[in-house]
Scaffold this motif. Structure first.
Motif, PDB file in Angstrom:
ATOM      1  N   ILE A  43       0.843  -1.206   0.000  1.00  0.00           N
ATOM      2  CA  ILE A  43       0.000   0.000   0.000  1.00  0.00           C
ATOM      3  C   ILE A  43       0.870   1.246   0.000  1.00  0.00           C
ATOM      4  O   ILE A  43       0.619   2.202  -0.740  1.00  0.00           O
ATOM      5  N   ARG A  44       1.927   1.246   0.831  1.00  0.00           N
ATOM      6  CA  ARG A  44       2.831   2.407   0.895  1.00  0.00           C
ATOM      7  C   ARG A  44       3.489   2.649  -0.459  1.00  0.00           C
ATOM      8  O   ARG A  44       3.610   3.795  -0.904  1.00  0.00           O
ATOM      9  N   ASN A  45       3.934   1.582  -1.112  1.00  0.00           N
ATOM     10  CA  ASN A  45       4.576   1.719  -2.423  1.00  0.00           C
ATOM     11  C   ASN A  45       3.606   2.287  -3.455  1.00  0.00           C
ATOM     12  O   ASN A  45       3.976   3.157  -4.263  1.00  0.00           O
ATOM     13  N   GLU A  46       2.384   1.799  -3.433  1.00  0.00           N
ATOM     14  CA  GLU A  46       1.389   2.287  -4.385  1.00  0.00           C
ATOM     15  C   GLU A  46       1.014   3.748  -4.102  1.00  0.00           C
ATOM     16  O   GLU A  46       0.809   4.540  -5.026  1.00  0.00           O
ATOM     17  N   MET A  47       0.948   4.109  -2.820  1.00  0.00           N
ATOM     18  CA  MET A  47       0.646   5.491  -2.459  1.00  0.00           C
ATOM     19  C   MET A  47       1.768   6.421  -2.910  1.00  0.00           C
ATOM     20  O   MET A  47       1.514   7.540  -3.387  1.00  0.00           O
ATOM     21  N   ALA A  48       3.013   5.953  -2.783  1.00  0.00           N
ATOM     22  CA  ALA A  48       4.150   6.750  -3.240  1.00  0.00           C
ATOM     23  C   ALA A  48       4.077   6.960  -4.752  1.00  0.00           C
ATOM     24  O   ALA A  48       4.372   8.055  -5.260  1.00  0.00           O
ATOM     25  N   TYR A  49       3.677   5.913  -5.464  1.00  0.00           N
ATOM     26  CA  TYR A  49       3.527   6.028  -6.919  1.00  0.00           C
ATOM     27  C   TYR A  49       2.419   7.020  -7.270  1.00  0.00           C
ATOM     28  O   TYR A  49       2.589   7.874  -8.159  1.00  0.00           O
ATOM     29  N   LEU A  50       1.280   6.920  -6.583  1.00  0.00           N
ATOM     30  CA  LEU A  50       0.155   7.826  -6.847  1.00  0.00           C
ATOM     31  C   LEU A  50       0.537   9.278  -6.549  1.00  0.00           C
ATOM     32  O   LEU A  50       0.116  10.200  -7.245  1.00  0.00           O
ATOM     33  N   GLU A  51       1.376   9.448  -5.514  1.00  0.00           N
ATOM     34  CA  GLU A  51       1.857  10.803  -5.204  1.00  0.00           C
ATOM     35  C   GLU A  51       2.782  11.307  -6.316  1.00  0.00           C
ATOM     36  O   GLU A  51       2.683  12.457  -6.765  1.00  0.00           O
ATOM     37  N   GLU A  52       3.672  10.444  -6.751  1.00  0.00           N
ATOM     38  CA  GLU A  52       4.613  10.820  -7.816  1.00  0.00           C
ATOM     39  C   GLU A  52       3.879  11.186  -9.101  1.00  0.00           C
ATOM     40  O   GLU A  52       4.281  12.104  -9.827  1.00  0.00           O
ATOM     41  N   MET A  53       2.765  10.509  -9.381  1.00  0.00           N
ATOM     42  CA  MET A  53       2.000  10.766 -10.590  1.00  0.00           C
ATOM     43  C   MET A  53       1.032  11.938 -10.440  1.00  0.00           C
ATOM     44  O   MET A  53       0.345  12.303 -11.392  1.00  0.00           O
ATOM     45  N   GLY A  54       0.963  12.523  -9.249  1.00  0.00           N
ATOM     46  CA  GLY A  54       0.154  13.718  -9.060  1.00  0.00           C
ATOM     47  C   GLY A  54      -1.256  13.482  -8.567  1.00  0.00           C
ATOM     48  O   GLY A  54      -2.045  14.433  -8.465  1.00  0.00           O
ATOM     49  N   TYR A  55      -1.609  12.247  -8.208  1.00  0.00           N
ATOM     50  CA  TYR A  55      -2.965  11.949  -7.737  1.00  0.00           C
ATOM     51  C   TYR A  55      -3.125  12.228  -6.240  1.00  0.00           C
ATOM     52  O   TYR A  55      -4.258  12.389  -5.767  1.00  0.00           O
ATOM     53  N   LEU A  56      -2.009  12.241  -5.505  1.00  0.00           N
ATOM     54  CA  LEU A  56      -2.044  12.478  -4.067  1.00  0.00           C
ATOM     55  C   LEU A  56      -1.067  13.583  -3.688  1.00  0.00           C
ATOM     56  O   LEU A  56      -0.067  13.811  -4.380  1.00  0.00           O
ATOM     57  N   ASP A  57      -1.373  14.241  -2.583  1.00  0.00           N
ATOM     58  CA  ASP A  57      -0.450  15.204  -1.976  1.00  0.00           C
ATOM     59  C   ASP A  57      -0.116  14.724  -0.575  1.00  0.00           C
ATOM     60  O   ASP A  57      -0.918  14.018   0.071  1.00  0.00           O
ATOM     61  N   LYS A  58       1.052  15.148  -0.089  1.00  0.00           N
ATOM     62  CA  LYS A  58       1.472  14.759   1.260  1.00  0.00           C
ATOM     63  C   LYS A  58       1.643  16.018   2.101  1.00  0.00           C
ATOM     64  O   LYS A  58       2.594  16.782   1.887  1.00  0.00           O
ATOM     65  N   PRO A  59       0.735  16.258   3.058  1.00  0.00           N
ATOM     66  CA  PRO A  59       0.904  17.412   3.948  1.00  0.00           C
ATOM     67  C   PRO A  59       2.211  17.310   4.723  1.00  0.00           C
ATOM     68  O   PRO A  59       2.640  16.213   5.101  1.00  0.00           O
ATOM     69  N   HIS A  60       2.821  18.448   4.965  1.00  0.00           N
ATOM     70  CA  HIS A  60       4.137  18.449   5.622  1.00  0.00           C
ATOM     71  C   HIS A  60       4.091  17.874   7.027  1.00  0.00           C
ATOM     72  O   HIS A  60       5.056  17.296   7.507  1.00  0.00           O
ATOM     73  N   THR A  61       2.964  18.040   7.708  1.00  0.00           N
ATOM     74  CA  THR A  61       2.890  17.643   9.120  1.00  0.00           C
ATOM     75  C   THR A  61       2.324  16.248   9.330  1.00  0.00           C
ATOM     76  O   THR A  61       2.038  15.859  10.449  1.00  0.00           O
ATOM     77  N   SER A  62       2.150  15.484   8.256  1.00  0.00           N
ATOM     78  CA  SER A  62       1.522  14.171   8.401  1.00  0.00           C
ATOM     79  C   SER A  62       2.213  13.141   7.514  1.00  0.00           C
ATOM     80  O   SER A  62       2.749  13.459   6.461  1.00  0.00           O
TER      81      SER A  62
END
Length: 343
Positions: A43-62
């Motif tokens: 799940i973490r790997n897929e979330m990292a991919y989705l973030e890299e592709m622009g589908y997700l953002d990562k708040p700085h504090t979380s």
């Protein structure tokens, strides 16, 4: 790039959870909440991919992720499950639509109140306006030698008239020539194309005294404004206070300023599309700064008039329920207003 089924499942889960909780979503939460049959590391790997592709953002504090505008767009276009209105929700809308003793304006206000209550978002509703709007005829009818009635009729059958009183007598032949000129210049022309600049230009080319021309063109200008104009009112504005994104007093003030001064041309342009439109945050300059999304639908009346209803809220709004609500309303409001059918 097209997402495979696993990435689509994870993206859907993140958007669903973020809409519900307003908290960034982590891999452990997805693992415990959703039975996807994969490990936390996957799940973490897929979330990292989705973030890299622009589908997700990562708040700085979380350590969790939140959907981006691209993620929301993929969700509403392909991933969200259709919401089914409950019997109670349908009955509340049916009850509002069946208040036949009310005038149109009050029916729209009543149904907008119901929608704002059911969705817990703010509802914007516009008064109807003529879709295909042209001037069909202009008549100058003499009353006596110093006064005449000016009558303007549009393509929707709306009639506007005024009495023009002059200080000096005017010959019947002058009124006939002026009437012919006005019909030749303005009839069958889209009203939206008759702006003030065009009116002033035509006025300057008319070789008659200002005593006649000024009131004639002044009334014509007023008619144009009345036929293209429509009002937009907001219902349930205080609902925005229920969302943590708008706890900041300055942001709340900006929201109320936005809905009170909504750009009517912006709304009118959206309503030209007959489908339900979903406008997401960063995709639209009107909504981007405030982190808002808007779902918009038109409604139609049989004589060629159209208006709109929109639901506006934070970017993480419950799109599925909002779309289902507007879809029901669009179909049944159109039916009620055009046919008076039982619904």
């Amino acid at each position: 790039m097209e997402l495979n089924d696993r990435k689509r499942q994870i993206l859907r889960a993140i958007v669903d959870d973020y809409i519900r909780t307003a908290e960034p979503v982590g891999s452990s939460y997805i693992l415990n909440k959703h039975n996807l049959g994969i490990s936390s590391a996957t799940i973490r790997n897929e979330m990292a991919y989705l973030e890299e592709m622009g589908y997700l953002d990562k708040p700085h504090t979380s350590a969790g992720r939140v959907p981006s505008s691209l993620g929301y767009r993929a969700y509403v276009d392909e991933l969200m499950q259709r919401y089914t209105l409950t019997v109670a929700e349908i009955e509340k809308m049916r009850s509002s639509l069946k208040k036949s003793y009310l005038e149109l304006g009050n029916i729209l206000k009543d149904i907008s109140n119901t929608v704002a209550h059911l969705t817990n978002y703010t509802t914007l509703v516009s008064t109807p306006y003529v879709v295909t709007n042209k001037i069909k005829s202009i008549r100058l009818v003499p009353l006596d030698e110093k006064s005449f009635v000016m009558i303007v009729v549009n393509s929707g059958g709306i009639v506007k008239n005024t009495t023009i009183n002059l200080k000096s007598p005017v010959e019947l032949s002058v009124l006939e020539r002026l009437g012919n000129y006005l019909n030749h210049t303005f009839c069958e022309k889209e009203i939206t194309l008759i702006n003030q600049e065009f009116l002033e230009e035509q006025k300057s080319m008319t070789p008659l005294s200002d005593e006649i021309i000024t009131p004639v063109f002044s009334f014509l200008s007023d008619v144009i404004k009345s036929l293209v104009g429509f009002e937009v009112s907001a219902i349930g504005g205080s609902n925005i206070l229920n969302y943590p994104e708008f706890k900041n007093i300055n942001r709340t003030k900006e929201f109320f300023d936005f809905i009170e001064n909504i750009d009517k041309d912006f709304i009118r342009d959206i309503l030209k599309d007959d489908k339900i439109n979903i406008l997401i945050g960063d995709e639209n300059p009107y909504l981007k700064e405030l982190g808002l999304s808007m779902v918009v639908s038109n409604y139609k009346i049989s004589d060629g008039m159209m208006g709109g209803i929109a639901i506006i809220g934070p970017t993480r709004m419950d799109y599925s329920k909002v779309v289902a609500t507007l879809d029901y309303l669009k179909n049944n409001l159109n039916k009620y207003l055009t046919k008076g059918d039982d619904i």
